[in-house]
Design an enzyme around this catalytic site. Structure first.
Site, short mmCIF file in Angstrom:
data_model
loop_
_atom_site.label_atom_id
_atom_site.label_comp_id
_atom_site.label_asym_id
_atom_site.label_seq_id
_atom_site.Cartn_x
_atom_site.Cartn_y
_atom_site.Cartn_z
N PRO A 133 0.77 -1.25 0.00
CA PRO A 133 0.00 0.00 0.00
C PRO A 133 0.81 1.30 0.00
CG PRO A 133 0.01 -0.95 2.18
CD PRO A 133 0.72 -1.93 1.29
N CYS A 134 1.47 1.57 -1.11
CA CYS A 134 2.24 2.82 -1.22
C CYS A 134 1.33 4.05 -1.24
CB CYS A 134 3.14 2.79 -2.45
SG CYS A 134 2.30 2.44 -3.99
N HIS A 135 0.04 3.84 -1.50
CA HIS A 135 -0.90 4.97 -1.47
C HIS A 135 -1.09 5.51 -0.05
CE1 HIS A 135 -3.36 1.34 -0.84
NE2 HIS A 135 -4.15 2.12 -0.10
#
Length: 167
Positions: A133-135
């Site tokens: 989850p780089c968001h």
């Protein structure tokens, strides 16, 4: 290498596998989209793809599916792999800053500091969009910065995970 596609709420996702593990998840036309995807064999029946699509279905319904059910293979440099492992641990619905990630890595390596800019470069090259989850990484001032799949999609994903649509 194999691939299949999934029509998500943010657009067409390409899932990539080595036959056993999920190696990539890319939004069509995103930054760092693999140039050689047409060399891969299309196969939507691989078990890892079936599990990944089931995971995405749950995720886009606002659920928090366990990533542990999907074998992941993120193949990058030692530094990028370190950053991606930290990303993997960010809880659903929560955010962290690039600086925070740098501090975690510096502490784990027993060094004084780690460049937030270097962390940002590794975050931006995450090959497993949504699954890693780089968001969930934001600027120190709380701003939404950089996302290979576009800031509007980052905002959508953060709001999907939030009870109050604060982004």
């Amino acid at each position: 290498m194999y691939y299949c596609t999934y029509e998500s709420k943010i657009g067409l996702l390409y899932l990539v596998s080595d036959g056993e593990s999920l190696c990539g998840c890319y939004l069509e036309n995103q930054k760092y989209f693999p140039n050689d995807i047409n060399d891969y064999q299309f196969n939507e029946e691989l078990n890892v793809f079936l599990k990944s699509i089931a995971w995405l279905e749950k995720y886009f319904k606002g659920e928090n599916p366990s990533i542990d059910e999907i074998p992941l293979n993120f193949n990058g440099t030692e530094f990028r792999n370190t950053v991606w492992k930290v990303l993997k641990e960010i809880p659903f619905g929560e955010v962290i800053t690039y600086r925070d990630i740098g501090e975690i890595i510096a502490k784990n390596k027993g060094i004084k500091t780690m460049s937030a800019q270097a962390v940002g470069g590794a975050v931006g090259h995450n090959p497993l969009l949504i699954f890693i989850p780089c968001h969930r990484v934001i600027g120190t001032d709380g701003s939404l910065t950089g996302y290979a799949a576009g800031l509007e999609n980052k905002k959508f994903l953060l709001n999907l995970e939030s009870d109050n649509n604060c982004y």
